[in-house]
Design an enzyme around this catalytic site. Structure first.
Site, PDB file in Angstrom:
ATOM      1  N   VAL A 118       6.242  12.728 -24.150  1.00 19.09           N
ATOM      2  CA  VAL A 118       6.893  12.382 -23.699  1.00 19.09           C
ATOM      3  C   VAL A 118       7.769  13.716 -23.211  1.00 19.09           C
ATOM      4  CG1 VAL A 118       9.448  11.034 -24.408  1.00 19.09           C
ATOM      5  CG2 VAL A 118       7.328  10.077 -25.295  1.00 19.09           C
TER       6      VAL A 118
ATOM      7  N   HIS B 192      13.961  15.275 -12.290  1.00 19.85           N
ATOM      8  CA  HIS B 192      13.805  13.886 -13.461  1.00 19.85           C
ATOM      9  C   HIS B 192      14.864  12.865 -13.143  1.00 19.85           C
ATOM     10  CE1 HIS B 192      11.661  12.103 -17.202  1.00 19.85           C
ATOM     11  NE2 HIS B 192      12.177  11.427 -15.924  1.00 19.85           N
TER      12      HIS B 192
ATOM     13  N   TYR C 101       8.078  11.244  -3.513  1.00 19.17           N
ATOM     14  CA  TYR C 101       7.193  10.004  -3.656  1.00 19.17           C
ATOM     15  C   TYR C 101       8.780   9.186  -2.978  1.00 19.17           C
ATOM     16  CZ  TYR C 101       7.673   5.331  -5.167  1.00 19.17           C
ATOM     17  OH  TYR C 101       7.272   3.513  -5.323  1.00 19.17           O
TER      18      TYR C 101
ATOM     19  N   LYS D 203       0.856   6.389 -15.640  1.00 22.18           N
ATOM     20  CA  LYS D 203       2.193   5.622 -15.681  1.00 22.18           C
ATOM     21  C   LYS D 203       2.451   5.323 -17.261  1.00 22.18           C
ATOM     22  CE  LYS D 203       2.570   5.339 -11.016  1.00 22.18           C
ATOM     23  NZ  LYS D 203       2.046   3.647  -9.963  1.00 22.18           N
TER      24      LYS D 203
ATOM     25  N   THR E 246      11.225   0.890  -3.249  1.00 18.79           N
ATOM     26  CA  THR E 246      11.621   1.063  -4.678  1.00 18.79           C
ATOM     27  C   THR E 246      13.005   1.122  -4.964  1.00 18.79           C
ATOM     28  OG1 THR E 246      11.637   2.777  -6.335  1.00 18.79           O
ATOM     29  CG2 THR E 246      10.407   3.088  -4.159  1.00 18.79           C
ATOM     30  N   ASP E 247      13.257   0.675  -6.425  1.00 18.50           N
ATOM     31  CA  ASP E 247      14.843   1.430  -6.352  1.00 18.50           C
ATOM     32  C   ASP E 247      15.357   3.114  -6.300  1.00 18.50           C
ATOM     33  OD1 ASP E 247      13.728   2.162  -8.957  1.00 18.50           O
ATOM     34  OD2 ASP E 247      15.331   1.114 -10.532  1.00 18.50           O
ATOM     35  N   GLU E 248      13.324   3.651  -6.289  1.00 20.86           N
ATOM     36  CA  GLU E 248      14.275   4.544  -5.828  1.00 20.86           C
ATOM     37  C   GLU E 248      15.057   5.630  -5.216  1.00 20.86           C
ATOM     38  OE1 GLU E 248      11.068   7.114  -7.929  1.00 20.86           O
ATOM     39  OE2 GLU E 248       9.877   5.471  -9.568  1.00 20.86           O
TER      40      GLU E 248
ATOM     41  N   ALA F  72       0.584  -1.117  -0.479  1.00 21.29           N
ATOM     42  CA  ALA F  72      -0.190  -0.123  -0.159  1.00 21.29           C
ATOM     43  C   ALA F  72       0.930   1.067   0.451  1.00 21.29           C
ATOM     44  CB  ALA F  72      -0.731   0.120   1.147  1.00 21.29           C
ATOM     45  N   ALA F  73       0.457   2.357  -1.078  1.00 18.55           N
ATOM     46  CA  ALA F  73       1.220   3.108  -0.816  1.00 18.55           C
ATOM     47  C   ALA F  73       1.138   4.295  -2.179  1.00 18.55           C
ATOM     48  CB  ALA F  73       3.154   3.130  -1.244  1.00 18.55           C
ATOM     49  N   GLU F  74       0.542   5.389  -1.926  1.00 19.11           N
ATOM     50  CA  GLU F  74       0.876   6.569  -2.767  1.00 19.11           C
ATOM     51  C   GLU F  74       2.042   6.383  -3.657  1.00 19.11           C
ATOM     52  OE1 GLU F  74      -1.450   8.705  -4.070  1.00 19.11           O
ATOM     53  OE2 GLU F  74      -2.805   7.913  -2.094  1.00 19.11           O
TER      54      GLU F  74
HETATM   55  P1  NAD Z   1      -0.036   1.563  -7.019  1.00 15.90           P
HETATM   56  O1  NAD Z   1      -1.141   2.773  -7.011  1.00 15.90           O
HETATM   57  O2  NAD Z   1      -1.110   0.868  -8.645  1.00 15.90           O
HETATM   58  O3  NAD Z   1      -1.471   0.575  -6.437  1.00 15.90           O
HETATM   59  C1  NAD Z   1      -1.356   1.760  -4.059  1.00 15.90           C
HETATM   60  C2  NAD Z   1      -2.430   0.963  -3.706  1.00 15.90           C
HETATM   61  O4  NAD Z   1      -2.207   0.585  -2.555  1.00 15.90           O
HETATM   62  C3  NAD Z   1      -3.527   1.010  -4.222  1.00 15.90           C
HETATM   63  O5  NAD Z   1      -4.885  -0.151  -4.798  1.00 15.90           O
HETATM   64  C4  NAD Z   1      -4.570   1.992  -3.291  1.00 15.90           C
HETATM   65  O6  NAD Z   1      -5.753   1.973  -3.099  1.00 15.90           O
HETATM   66  C5  NAD Z   1      -3.900   1.497  -2.261  1.00 15.90           C
HETATM   67  N1  NAD Z   1      -3.482   2.896  -1.124  1.00 15.90           N
HETATM   68  C6  NAD Z   1      -2.734   3.628  -1.327  1.00 15.90           C
HETATM   69  N2  NAD Z   1      -3.610   4.594  -0.239  1.00 15.90           N
HETATM   70  C7  NAD Z   1      -3.497   3.824   0.775  1.00 15.90           C
HETATM   71  C8  NAD Z   1      -4.221   3.471   2.259  1.00 15.90           C
HETATM   72  N3  NAD Z   1      -3.446   4.210   2.853  1.00 15.90           N
HETATM   73  N4  NAD Z   1      -4.132   2.628   3.135  1.00 15.90           N
HETATM   74  C9  NAD Z   1      -4.623   1.289   2.432  1.00 15.90           C
HETATM   75  N5  NAD Z   1      -4.083   0.882   0.499  1.00 15.90           N
HETATM   76  C10 NAD Z   1      -3.938   2.567   0.025  1.00 15.90           C
HETATM   77  O7  NAD Z   1       0.949   1.051  -7.184  1.00 15.90           O
HETATM   78  P2  NAD Z   1       2.262  -0.148  -7.511  1.00 15.90           P
HETATM   79  O8  NAD Z   1       2.592   0.214  -8.177  1.00 15.90           O
HETATM   80  O9  NAD Z   1       1.354  -2.125  -7.388  1.00 15.90           O
HETATM   81  O10 NAD Z   1       3.468  -0.039  -5.956  1.00 15.90           O
HETATM   82  C11 NAD Z   1       2.554  -0.954  -5.277  1.00 15.90           C
HETATM   83  C12 NAD Z   1       4.299  -0.998  -4.050  1.00 15.90           C
HETATM   84  O11 NAD Z   1       5.002  -1.284  -4.559  1.00 15.90           O
HETATM   85  C13 NAD Z   1       4.513   0.456  -3.729  1.00 15.90           C
HETATM   86  O12 NAD Z   1       4.985   0.548  -2.733  1.00 15.90           O
HETATM   87  C14 NAD Z   1       5.373   1.473  -4.642  1.00 15.90           C
HETATM   88  O13 NAD Z   1       6.597   1.808  -3.657  1.00 15.90           O
HETATM   89  C15 NAD Z   1       6.373   0.366  -5.062  1.00 15.90           C
HETATM   90  N6  NAD Z   1       6.687   0.103  -6.198  1.00 15.90           N
HETATM   91  C16 NAD Z   1       6.043   0.298  -6.994  1.00 15.90           C
HETATM   92  C17 NAD Z   1       7.294  -0.333  -9.007  1.00 15.90           C
HETATM   93  C18 NAD Z   1       5.952  -0.091 -10.061  1.00 15.90           C
HETATM   94  O14 NAD Z   1       6.971   0.173 -10.734  1.00 15.90           O
HETATM   95  N7  NAD Z   1       5.132   0.486 -10.439  1.00 15.90           N
HETATM   96  C19 NAD Z   1       8.694   0.118  -8.129  1.00 15.90           C
HETATM   97  C20 NAD Z   1       9.588  -0.531  -7.531  1.00 15.90           C
HETATM   98  C21 NAD Z   1       8.170  -0.485  -6.623  1.00 15.90           C
HETATM   99  P1  TYD Z   2       6.833   6.331 -14.399  1.00 15.24           P
HETATM  100  O1  TYD Z   2       5.594   5.270 -15.429  1.00 15.24           O
HETATM  101  O2  TYD Z   2       6.119   8.031 -14.181  1.00 15.24           O
HETATM  102  O3  TYD Z   2       7.616   5.479 -13.200  1.00 15.24           O
HETATM  103  P2  TYD Z   2       8.901   6.663 -12.466  1.00 15.24           P
HETATM  104  O4  TYD Z   2       9.074   7.532 -12.089  1.00 15.24           O
HETATM  105  O5  TYD Z   2       8.310   6.259 -11.443  1.00 15.24           O
HETATM  106  O6  TYD Z   2       9.869   6.405 -13.206  1.00 15.24           O
HETATM  107  O7  TYD Z   2       7.951   7.069 -15.638  1.00 15.24           O
HETATM  108  C1  TYD Z   2       8.754   6.234 -16.172  1.00 15.24           C
HETATM  109  C2  TYD Z   2       9.643   7.014 -16.675  1.00 15.24           C
HETATM  110  O8  TYD Z   2       9.072   8.118 -18.257  1.00 15.24           O
HETATM  111  C3  TYD Z   2      10.763   8.659 -16.331  1.00 15.24           C
HETATM  112  O9  TYD Z   2      11.412   9.015 -16.557  1.00 15.24           O
HETATM  113  C4  TYD Z   2       9.547   9.422 -16.699  1.00 15.24           C
HETATM  114  C5  TYD Z   2       8.469   9.462 -17.714  1.00 15.24           C
HETATM  115  N1  TYD Z   2       7.038   9.329 -18.445  1.00 15.24           N
HETATM  116  C6  TYD Z   2       7.464  10.188 -19.708  1.00 15.24           C
HETATM  117  O10 TYD Z   2       8.296  11.119 -20.610  1.00 15.24           O
HETATM  118  N2  TYD Z   2       5.830  10.871 -19.930  1.00 15.24           N
HETATM  119  C7  TYD Z   2       4.284  10.638 -19.088  1.00 15.24           C
HETATM  120  O11 TYD Z   2       4.048  10.555 -19.790  1.00 15.24           O
HETATM  121  C8  TYD Z   2       4.987   9.852 -18.236  1.00 15.24           C
HETATM  122  C9  TYD Z   2       3.921   9.068 -16.933  1.00 15.24           C
HETATM  123  C10 TYD Z   2       5.755   8.601 -17.511  1.00 15.24           C
END
Ligand code: NAD
Ligand code: TYD
Length: 340
Positions: free
Chosen positions: A210, A280, A154, A193, A126-128, A83-85
């Protein structure tokens, strides 16, 4: 018996993880806690809602009272916190909710684990948290020893949560693990995303926005490979350890967008270079040696296969993402891209 509490399971990776685990461990019990924010979607869990091994509870992880009640009643033994933003652009617009959910929410979960006792708390990070790498040094990668050095609200909130998890391990001996994964892609990915946004826009013949010159590099991992890594870590990972997860699939954003255009038979004229993201990050790239050597993990899906599968999923599941592109999403899109 595996009694798993998965938070954020109505989101992208958590949802995939629930499907993966229910499929693999037929005698497990999974409880999903999700607040159903804009990113949470019950349609992602539709196929398991009737499964007797699965239970959904709508709750906010930062709501101490409700979370304690969930632990008291459900008695989970393993917690995996997804769970996360999760969207960097949103964190630039409004950071507060990122601190509330990602930091305070993690603290509530950790306190609940201490109070009720668990076998493992796993933090999905996350790697971020490592910041970024320069574009002209392809020899550099993030290892687990790379210093934390964040760029966006974030990533700062995710790093704060990681430090808290490590503090609860050191001070209270809580049995924790942390994984730091690179960018995921695959089914059920919310179309704010990069990859799902470009697929949805291309299918609707809309501009493909982009950022900057499109030269930033991300290290893409098919979501199922992330799920298999977490499964290994919660079963075999060493307590107190951090594991990086990534599969050496580096691509510039422009390469990714052009691949999607090609696969969909669209025209590169759809690409529109827009104002860059503030702060960025240039390049992310994971060194997965530790998880490979210790746990034998290897990704199964190359980027070329994974992107084809993902595009096919979005073609086959139009209803899933078209339902998301509603009024709220359109307002978000106009705010972020309208005058970009
Ligand atoms: P997502 O935004 O798709 O999903 C997040 C989920 O968490 C949603 O279902 C949302 O309703 C829920 N949520 C948000 N706030 C909440 C709260 N206060 N209580 C309970 N639930 C809540 O995110 P994702 O892409 O599935 O990422 C999941 C996890 O993986 C996150 O912790 C993120 O930091 C991590 N992560 C994501 C990526 C990626 O590429 N997406 C990569 C590495 C790590
Ligand atoms: P994103 O999917 O938001 O993941 P993160 O920023 O966590 O890596 O973005 C991936 C890459 O794509 C990032 O370098 C930002 C870029 N990006 C665009 O160029 N255009 C877009 O509309 C979005 C959402 C991301």
């Amino acid at each position: 018996m595996l009694k798993l509490l998965v938070t954020g399971g109505a989101g992208f990776i958590g949802g995939n993880f629930i499907h993966y685990m229910l499929n693999k461990y037929k005698d497990s019990q999974i409880i999903c806690v999700d607040a159903l924010t804009y990113a949470g979607n019950m349609e992602t869990l539709e196929a398991v809602l009737e499964n007797p091994s699965f239970k959904f509870i709508k709750a906010d992880i930062s709501d101490r009272e409700i979370i304690y009640k969930v632990f008291e009643e459900e008695k989970p033994n393993i917690i995996v916190n997804f769970a996360a933003e999760s969207h960097v652009d949103r964190s630039i617009e409004s950071p507060s909710v990122f601190l509330q959910t990602n930091v305070m929410g993690t603290q509530v979960l950790l306190d609940a684990c201490r109070k009720y006792g668990i076998d493992r708390y796993h933090q999905v990070s996350t790697d971020e948290v490592y910041g970024d790498l320069p574009l002209d040094r392809p020899d550099l990668f993030f290892t687990e020893d790379t210093p934390i050095h964040t760029s966006s609200p974030y990533s700062a909130s995710k790093a704060a949560a990681d430090l808290l998890v490590q503090a609860y391990h050191r001070t209270f001996k809580l049995p924790v693990t942390i994984s730091r994964c690179s960018n995921n892609y695959g089914p059920y990915h919310f179309p704010e995303k990069l990859i799902p946004l470009m697929i949805a826009n291309a299918l609707n013949n809309k501009h493909l926005p982009v950022y900057g010159k499109g030269e930033n590099v991300r290290d893409w991992l098919y979501v199922e490979d992330h799920c298999s890594a977490i499964d290994l870590i919660i079963h075999k990972g060493r307590i107190g350890e951090v594991y990086n997860i990534g599969g050496h699939n580096e691509r510039t954003n422009l390469e990714v967008v052009k691949t999607i255009i090609r696969e969909l038979g669209k025209n590169e004229g759809l690409i529109k270079f827009v104002k860059d993201r503030a702060g960025h990050d240039l390049r992310y790239a994971i060194d997965p040696t530790k998880i490979h050597n210790e746990l034998g993990w290897l990704p199964q899906t190359t980027f070329d296969e994974g992107i084809k599968k993902t595009i096919q999923w979005y073609l086959d599941n139009r209803k899933w993402w078209e339902n998301i592109i509603n009024e709220e999403y359109k307002n978000y899109y106009e705010k972020m891209y309208g005058r970009r």
